[in-house]
Design a protein around this motif. Structure first.
Motif, PDB file in Angstrom:
ATOM      1  N   SER A   1      19.569  30.352  -4.142  1.00 54.71           N
ATOM      2  CA  SER A   1      18.600  29.259  -4.078  1.00 54.71           C
ATOM      3  C   SER A   1      17.160  29.723  -4.276  1.00 54.71           C
ATOM      4  O   SER A   1      16.238  28.896  -4.272  1.00 54.71           O
ATOM      5  CB  SER A   1      18.713  28.572  -2.704  1.00 54.71           C
ATOM      6  OG  SER A   1      18.400  29.497  -1.667  1.00 54.71           O
ATOM      7  N   ASN A   2      16.931  31.029  -4.451  1.00 58.36           N
ATOM      8  CA  ASN A   2      15.563  31.558  -4.513  1.00 58.36           C
ATOM      9  C   ASN A   2      14.678  30.815  -5.501  1.00 58.36           C
ATOM     10  O   ASN A   2      13.543  30.447  -5.199  1.00 58.36           O
ATOM     11  CB  ASN A   2      15.584  33.044  -4.903  1.00 58.36           C
ATOM     12  CG  ASN A   2      15.980  33.935  -3.729  1.00 58.36           C
ATOM     13  OD1 ASN A   2      15.928  33.500  -2.586  1.00 58.36           O
ATOM     14  ND2 ASN A   2      16.375  35.148  -4.015  1.00 58.36           N
TER      15      ASN A   2
ATOM     16  N   LEU B   1      13.065  27.386  -4.643  1.00 58.86           N
ATOM     17  CA  LEU B   1      12.063  27.256  -3.593  1.00 58.86           C
ATOM     18  C   LEU B   1      10.720  26.784  -4.158  1.00 58.86           C
ATOM     19  O   LEU B   1      10.045  25.940  -3.579  1.00 58.86           O
ATOM     20  CB  LEU B   1      11.885  28.580  -2.859  1.00 58.86           C
ATOM     21  CG  LEU B   1      12.999  28.949  -1.868  1.00 58.86           C
ATOM     22  CD1 LEU B   1      12.768  30.346  -1.324  1.00 58.86           C
ATOM     23  CD2 LEU B   1      13.061  27.943  -0.731  1.00 58.86           C
TER      24      LEU B   1
ATOM     25  N   THR C   1       9.038  23.163  -3.349  1.00 56.20           N
ATOM     26  CA  THR C   1       7.723  23.122  -2.702  1.00 56.20           C
ATOM     27  C   THR C   1       6.730  22.316  -3.524  1.00 56.20           C
ATOM     28  O   THR C   1       6.039  21.425  -3.004  1.00 56.20           O
ATOM     29  CB  THR C   1       7.184  24.551  -2.496  1.00 56.20           C
ATOM     30  OG1 THR C   1       8.132  25.305  -1.736  1.00 56.20           O
ATOM     31  CG2 THR C   1       5.863  24.524  -1.758  1.00 56.20           C
TER      32      THR C   1
ATOM     33  N   ILE D   1      11.172  21.730   4.445  1.00 61.05           N
ATOM     34  CA  ILE D   1      12.110  22.459   3.594  1.00 61.05           C
ATOM     35  C   ILE D   1      13.096  23.187   4.493  1.00 61.05           C
ATOM     36  O   ILE D   1      12.710  23.944   5.394  1.00 61.05           O
ATOM     37  CB  ILE D   1      11.385  23.458   2.676  1.00 61.05           C
ATOM     38  CG1 ILE D   1      10.501  22.707   1.674  1.00 61.05           C
ATOM     39  CG2 ILE D   1      12.391  24.329   1.933  1.00 61.05           C
ATOM     40  CD1 ILE D   1       9.753  23.605   0.710  1.00 61.05           C
TER      41      ILE D   1
ATOM     42  N   ARG E   1      16.138  25.778   4.214  1.00 58.07           N
ATOM     43  CA  ARG E   1      16.837  26.688   3.309  1.00 58.07           C
ATOM     44  C   ARG E   1      18.098  27.209   3.993  1.00 58.07           C
ATOM     45  O   ARG E   1      18.035  27.858   5.028  1.00 58.07           O
ATOM     46  CB  ARG E   1      15.939  27.852   2.917  1.00 58.07           C
ATOM     47  CG  ARG E   1      16.582  28.718   1.841  1.00 58.07           C
ATOM     48  CD  ARG E   1      15.741  29.916   1.507  1.00 58.07           C
ATOM     49  NE  ARG E   1      16.374  30.698   0.459  1.00 58.07           N
ATOM     50  CZ  ARG E   1      16.049  31.951   0.170  1.00 58.07           C
ATOM     51  NH1 ARG E   1      15.099  32.561   0.853  1.00 58.07           N
ATOM     52  NH2 ARG E   1      16.667  32.596  -0.792  1.00 58.07           N
TER      53      ARG E   1
ATOM     54  N   LEU F   1      20.986  29.716   3.824  1.00 55.06           N
ATOM     55  CA  LEU F   1      21.310  30.977   3.170  1.00 55.06           C
ATOM     56  C   LEU F   1      22.806  31.224   3.157  1.00 55.06           C
ATOM     57  O   LEU F   1      23.560  30.695   3.988  1.00 55.06           O
ATOM     58  CB  LEU F   1      20.593  32.125   3.878  1.00 55.06           C
ATOM     59  CG  LEU F   1      19.061  32.041   3.841  1.00 55.06           C
ATOM     60  CD1 LEU F   1      18.447  33.043   4.800  1.00 55.06           C
ATOM     61  CD2 LEU F   1      18.548  32.277   2.435  1.00 55.06           C
TER      62      LEU F   1
ATOM     63  N   GLU G   1      16.631  28.624   7.416  1.00 55.94           N
ATOM     64  CA  GLU G   1      15.186  28.785   7.552  1.00 55.94           C
ATOM     65  C   GLU G   1      14.516  27.420   7.407  1.00 55.94           C
ATOM     66  O   GLU G   1      14.937  26.593   6.601  1.00 55.94           O
ATOM     67  CB  GLU G   1      14.636  29.735   6.484  1.00 55.94           C
ATOM     68  CG  GLU G   1      15.179  31.158   6.597  1.00 55.94           C
ATOM     69  CD  GLU G   1      14.687  32.053   5.470  1.00 55.94           C
ATOM     70  OE1 GLU G   1      14.820  33.284   5.608  1.00 55.94           O
ATOM     71  OE2 GLU G   1      14.173  31.524   4.456  1.00 55.94           O
TER      72      GLU G   1
ATOM     73  N   VAL H   1      17.388  23.328   0.371  1.00 61.15           N
ATOM     74  CA  VAL H   1      17.597  24.311  -0.692  1.00 61.15           C
ATOM     75  C   VAL H   1      18.829  25.105  -0.290  1.00 61.15           C
ATOM     76  O   VAL H   1      18.805  25.866   0.676  1.00 61.15           O
ATOM     77  CB  VAL H   1      16.357  25.208  -0.853  1.00 61.15           C
ATOM     78  CG1 VAL H   1      16.530  26.134  -2.044  1.00 61.15           C
ATOM     79  CG2 VAL H   1      15.111  24.356  -1.036  1.00 61.15           C
ATOM     80  N   TYR H   2      19.889  24.915  -1.046  1.00 64.61           N
ATOM     81  CA  TYR H   2      21.236  25.254  -0.571  1.00 64.61           C
ATOM     82  C   TYR H   2      21.853  26.431  -1.318  1.00 64.61           C
ATOM     83  O   TYR H   2      21.937  26.413  -2.544  1.00 64.61           O
ATOM     84  CB  TYR H   2      22.128  24.011  -0.725  1.00 64.61           C
ATOM     85  CG  TYR H   2      23.553  24.200  -0.287  1.00 64.61           C
ATOM     86  CD1 TYR H   2      23.864  24.383   1.053  1.00 64.61           C
ATOM     87  CD2 TYR H   2      24.597  24.194  -1.214  1.00 64.61           C
ATOM     88  CE1 TYR H   2      25.174  24.558   1.460  1.00 64.61           C
ATOM     89  CE2 TYR H   2      25.907  24.366  -0.812  1.00 64.61           C
ATOM     90  CZ  TYR H   2      26.194  24.550   0.523  1.00 64.61           C
ATOM     91  OH  TYR H   2      27.481  24.721   0.933  1.00 64.61           O
ATOM     92  N   ASP H   3      22.255  27.439  -0.568  1.00 67.83           N
ATOM     93  CA  ASP H   3      23.064  28.529  -1.119  1.00 67.83           C
ATOM     94  C   ASP H   3      24.539  28.195  -0.940  1.00 67.83           C
ATOM     95  O   ASP H   3      24.975  27.912   0.187  1.00 67.83           O
ATOM     96  CB  ASP H   3      22.800  29.838  -0.353  1.00 67.83           C
ATOM     97  CG  ASP H   3      21.720  30.683  -0.992  1.00 67.83           C
ATOM     98  OD1 ASP H   3      21.240  30.299  -2.065  1.00 67.83           O
ATOM     99  OD2 ASP H   3      21.363  31.711  -0.414  1.00 67.83           O
TER     100      ASP H   3
END
Length: 471
Positions: free
Chosen positions: A174-175, A178, A182, A191, A193, A195, A201, A237-239
């Motif tokens: 998902s990096n 970001l 944003t 947001i 995140r 991981l 996060e 923001v999804y891994d």
């Protein structure tokens, strides 16, 4: 029994009883056939079976066979321990033990052969279990969603009505999303995140001294809870749990997590953003939970079958040479045999197997036939399928006069055709098909494709969608 030595016959009689008990409890015709082909010369089978494998503990069965082998070895060792040459001047007892040894070794060979066949059954059974695990898991998730709705079970983010979910593509994390999440957010948006290792996060979107939107410090939930504003948008923001997991696995995972957060309800609307295979994952989630998805916006998505994906799945060693991991998978196993592959005979389905042989239109057509109401809901969603392309220069030479280079637009981003990215095969489902020039990358090893999610045009599209849908 079969003219065997009395002590061996007594042991075999016990094995026969145990074997018939195992077969009766299992009720498996396949297991019965494996026993019969290996031990029919050792003892008789009288169990009545006729069912398919439903539940079976192969490890326990192999452990039982190991115990049988140990019984026979112990019997032989005990015979030799008691043997005294001085009491056997004629050698009769020596010959008897030698004969018993040959008999035992022959039986052990049969038992070991049975163990090898049990390994095959275990693999077949594990594949069968995995084949049915995903539908069961999806059903359990649906039950949890229904339970939460009927019992007013609230998650930490219950009450938020606008949610954006960003889903990355194959061999990715998902990096890269970001920045887009944003810049596409508003001040004070949240947001989240998620991981791959299970950590979560939290950030609050703020402004720097130049007025640019940035993520604030990483916070824990207790810190962010005190400043929550339900009018803000939540950006997830999804891994994926495995980088190359199948789209159905992502849909199941995501539904479970969103439900736990309190974001699967009658009022919350989800706007999906997907890059590359993340677009397939997003569309799958929309097909599974159409009442909760408001829009889908993708870039670089292979809605059709994909040549490079097919190559990576069929000639996996080639993909591994350039650092890809086509064997990376999850527990999901596709029912479509064409969408399965194997790793040392363990079947699996992942993003590569899916892209090899199944265009998304296959599922859409099935859905339209089986559940036209869900198809109608997809038609009502705002679906944008954007494509990335590169511009190259073509140089022509003439011995008589100078010809300046001419520019032309490529038909792909080096890995996915523009036609596939714009979802032409999806027809009326797609509302808009913009195309953006990507000015980074070239070729298969460093394609423009991997830079699409960071492209300023796509980030601006994210912002436009978020603003429009919030209104």
């Amino acid at each position: 029994m079969y003219g065997r030595h009395p002590e061996v016959a007594a042991i075999i009689k016990g094995h026969e009883t145990t074997a018939n008990g195992i077969l009766t409890d299992a009720g498996s015709q396949l297991l019965y056939e494996k026993f019969s082909s290996n031990v029919s010369t050792v003892f008789g089978l009288s169990a009545s079976v006729g069912g398919s494998m439903i539940t079976l503990d192969i490890s326990a069965t192999k452990s039982t066979v190991d115990g049988w082998i140990s019984d026979l070895q112990t019997c032989l060792e005990e015979a030799w321990r008691k043997y005294d040459p001085e009491d056997d001047e004629s050698g009769t007892e020596f010959m008897r033990i030698q004969s018993m040894s040959m008999d035992i070794n022959d039986i052990i060979m049969n038992y070991n052969s049975l163990k090898y066949d049990l390994d095959d059954i275990e693999l077949e059974f594990e594949n069968a279990v995995r084949l049915y695990r995903s539908p069961v898991r999806s059903a359990l998730t649906d039950i949890r969603i229904l339970y939460n709705a009927e019992n007013n079970v609230n998650g930490d983010f219950s009450g938020f009505t606008n949610v954006s979910v960003y889903v990355h593509g194959i061999e990715d994390t998902s990096n890269k999303f970001l920045q887009g999440a944003t810049e596409g957010a508003q001040i004070d948006d949240i947001i989240v995140r998620m991981l791959r290792n299970g950590d979560v996060e939290y950030f609050i979107v703020t402004e720097d001294e130049k007025g640019n939107k940035v993520m604030g410090d990483v916070l824990n939930f207790e810190q962010i809870e005190s400043s929550m504003n339900n009018n803000a948008r939540v950006h997830i923001v999804y891994d994926t749990e495995q980088k190359n997991e199948h789209r159905q696995e992502t849909s199941d995972d995501l539904a479970e997590k969103l439900n736990e957060m309190g974001l699967i309800n009658e009022t919350t609307k989800i706007d999906m953003f997907g890059h590359s295979y993340g677009g397939r994952r997003s569309l799958q989630f929309a097909m599974d939970y159409p009442d909760h998805v408001r829009s889908i916006t993708t870039i670089g998505t292979p809605y059709d079958t994909n040549t490079l994906g097919s190559l990576a799945d069929s000639a996996r060693w080639i993909a591994e040479i350039i650092g890809q991991d086509p064997k990376n998978t999850s527990d999901y196993l596709d029912f479509n045999l064409d969408n399965q592959n194997d790793n040392e005979d363990m079947l699996y389905g992942n993003a590569y197997t899916d892209m090899r042989s199944e265009p998304m239109t296959d599922d859409i057509h099935h859905l339209e036939s089986a559940n036209p109401e869900v198809y109608r809901k997809l038609l009502e969603m705002d679906i944008t399928a954007s494509a990335g392309y590169r511009t190259e220069q073509m140089v022509s030479y003439s011995p008589y006069y100078y010809q300046p280079p001419t520019e032309y637009k490529t038909s792909s981003d080096d890995t996915v055709s523009v036609k596939s990215q714009t979802g032409e095969i999806l027809g009326e489902l797609v509302d808009q098909r913009p195309q953006f020039e990507i000015d980074h990358g070239s070729g298969v090893t460093d394609p423009a494709h991997i830079y699409e999610v960071e492209d300023s045009d796509y980030i601006e599209l994210i912002k436009e969608v978020n603003d429009k849908q919030k209104e």
